[in-house]
Design a protein around this motif. Structure first.
Motif, PDB file in Angstrom:
ATOM      1  N   THR A  77       7.668  12.037  -5.756  1.00  0.00           N
ATOM      2  CA  THR A  77       6.980  11.267  -4.916  1.00  0.00           C
ATOM      3  C   THR A  77       6.358  10.008  -5.175  1.00  0.00           C
ATOM      4  N   ARG A  78       7.392   9.042  -5.252  1.00  0.00           N
ATOM      5  CA  ARG A  78       7.990   7.829  -5.074  1.00  0.00           C
ATOM      6  C   ARG A  78       9.070   7.526  -4.980  1.00  0.00           C
ATOM      7  N   ARG A  79       9.063   6.496  -4.497  1.00  0.00           N
ATOM      8  CA  ARG A  79      10.392   5.668  -4.655  1.00  0.00           C
ATOM      9  C   ARG A  79      11.044   4.208  -5.594  1.00  0.00           C
ATOM     10  N   GLY A  80      11.761   4.301  -6.742  1.00  0.00           N
ATOM     11  CA  GLY A  80      11.150   3.173  -7.401  1.00  0.00           C
ATOM     12  C   GLY A  80      11.350   1.957  -6.863  1.00  0.00           C
ATOM     13  N   ALA A  81      11.166   0.839  -7.560  1.00  0.00           N
ATOM     14  CA  ALA A  81      11.290  -0.786  -7.448  1.00  0.00           C
ATOM     15  C   ALA A  81      12.546  -1.401  -6.833  1.00  0.00           C
ATOM     16  N   ASN A  82      13.162  -0.494  -7.324  1.00  0.00           N
ATOM     17  CA  ASN A  82      14.787  -1.407  -6.805  1.00  0.00           C
ATOM     18  C   ASN A  82      15.690   0.105  -6.002  1.00  0.00           C
ATOM     19  N   MET A  92       0.672  -1.098   0.441  1.00  0.00           N
ATOM     20  CA  MET A  92       0.047  -0.077  -0.157  1.00  0.00           C
ATOM     21  C   MET A  92       0.986   1.025   0.035  1.00  0.00           C
ATOM     22  N   PHE A  93       1.708   1.515   0.877  1.00  0.00           N
ATOM     23  CA  PHE A  93       3.051   2.145   0.431  1.00  0.00           C
ATOM     24  C   PHE A  93       4.391   2.595   0.125  1.00  0.00           C
ATOM     25  N   PRO A  94       4.504   3.269  -0.541  1.00  0.00           N
ATOM     26  CA  PRO A  94       3.693   4.543  -0.609  1.00  0.00           C
ATOM     27  C   PRO A  94       3.442   5.313  -1.838  1.00  0.00           C
ATOM     28  N   ASN A  95       3.186   4.388  -3.338  1.00  0.00           N
ATOM     29  CA  ASN A  95       2.651   4.375  -3.741  1.00  0.00           C
ATOM     30  C   ASN A  95       1.584   4.487  -4.114  1.00  0.00           C
ATOM     31  N   ASP A  96       0.300   3.909  -2.904  1.00  0.00           N
ATOM     32  CA  ASP A  96      -0.906   3.616  -3.572  1.00  0.00           C
ATOM     33  C   ASP A  96      -1.562   4.103  -1.583  1.00  0.00           C
ATOM     34  N   ILE A  97      -1.261   4.657  -0.869  1.00  0.00           N
ATOM     35  CA  ILE A  97      -2.254   5.381  -0.547  1.00  0.00           C
ATOM     36  C   ILE A  97      -3.058   5.694  -1.021  1.00  0.00           C
ATOM     37  N   GLU A  98      -4.452   5.675  -0.560  1.00  0.00           N
ATOM     38  CA  GLU A  98      -5.776   5.723  -0.538  1.00  0.00           C
ATOM     39  C   GLU A  98      -5.775   7.679   0.114  1.00  0.00           C
ATOM     40  N   HIS A  99      -6.950   7.805  -1.115  1.00  0.00           N
ATOM     41  CA  HIS A  99      -7.321   9.342  -0.647  1.00  0.00           C
ATOM     42  C   HIS A  99      -6.403  11.282  -0.652  1.00  0.00           C
TER      43      HIS A  99
END
Length: 317
Positions: A20-25, A1-8
């Protein structure tokens, strides 16, 4: 869920242009900026701190990442923290029942991901749902509340004057090791300092702090010790001459130099969350207050980087 998919959350231009986000690696963020654009909308003529996060972000682009005098900390705390900006909680201004669960959920997700939330309000009412989220992860935490008002009044309901009254009633924090620092000016009822103390809070009015800041800070350090700390910083601790755009201004406060020095003097405490609130752009002049609030948030990044547990990651890396 975190950090790229927090709702609302809503989209935005980021604080200090951080990602605004960290990469998968990539290694995960150690701290996250989040905006809480909520105000109760009940002030008779100063409504507008719901616009605070966007104004702070705009003015944050005047900041640069390196501190000239790092005072033993990271010269670039933003880089060390791998700071990201998650955007704004999609609040419903004036609607506490709808907004509080959204705020609490967002802060909960950040802490669950082992990151430090650095939030920007919003009026002082945004603090209570954040305290609820912190309590889930740090049941022994304390509050260091720096504000021209205690926000601890003997009245009913949920608003900017009852944040810490309700927090004490809900047993969210250790009130006996928590502090209200900086109360001054006028208020709408008598006995507010005594009421705060009756709930167990340590109350240091502005006159006492101003007389001997060093002794007050040492008292705070001794009392808090190694406890997890939630720093709630209301921008009206500053004098209106340098921070005019706040919800409830009070003359006779700190100047910018004094306020930033106060923050730096707190380095090494075990901070787990930061809450900078009460910027009201509708009353600001040239977004001066928003720029100062952005600077306060940058100083909060430095404080986060100097917490013992995060400093240890620097030595281990």
């Amino acid at each position: 869920m975190f950090p790229n998919d927090i709702e609302h959350l809503t989209s935005h231009r980021s604080f200090m242009n951080v990602p605004t986000r960290r990469g998968a690696n990539e290694a995960p963020a150690l701290a996250c900026v989040i905006g809480i654009p909520f105000d109760c909308g009940t002030h008779p003529f100063r409504v507008g701190s719901r616009e605070g996060p966007d104004a702070i972000r705009r003015q944050s682009h005047l900041l640069r990442p390196f501190f000239v005098d790092a005072a033993g900390a990271h010269a670039n705390a933003v880089d060390f923290l791998r700071l990201i900006d998650l955007g704004n909680v999609n609040c419903h201004p004036g609607e506490i029942e709808k907004s509080y669960p959204l705020i609490e959920s967002a802060i909960d997700a950040i802490i669950a991901a082992s990151a430090v939330p650095i939030s920007m309000g919003g009026d002082g009412a945004v603090t209570l749902p954040q305290l609820r989220a912190v309590a889930k992860h740090h049941p022994d935490f304390v509050v260091l509340h720096i504000d021209a008002h205690t926000d601890t009044y003997a009245i009913e309901g949920f608003n900017t004057a009852t944040t810490f009254t309700r927090a004490a009633e809900e047993k969210l924090l250790d009130v006996e090791r928590s502090f209200h620092v900086g109360a001054r000016g006028t208020t709408f009822m008598d006995g507010v300092l005594g009421f705060g103390r009756s709930l167990g809070y340590n109350v240091i009015p502005f006159s006492e702090f101003d007389a001997d800041p060093r002794a007050c800070i040492e008292r705070i350090r001794q009392r808090i010790g190694t406890r997890p700390v939630y720093l709630c910083f209301d921008m009206d601790i500053f004098d209106p001459s340098c921070a005019p755009g706040v919800c409830t201004p009070e003359w006779g406060g700190l100047n910018a130099k004094e306020g930033l020095a106060l923050l730096r003097a707190l380095a090494g405490l075990n901070f787990v969350a930061f809450d900078v609130n009460t910027v009201s752009p509708a009353q600001d002049i040239g977004e001066t207050t928003a720029f100062l609030a952005a600077t306060v948030m940058h100083e909060c990044c430095a404080l986060a980087a100097q917490t013992p547990r995060l400093a240890a990651t620097r030595h281990a890396s």
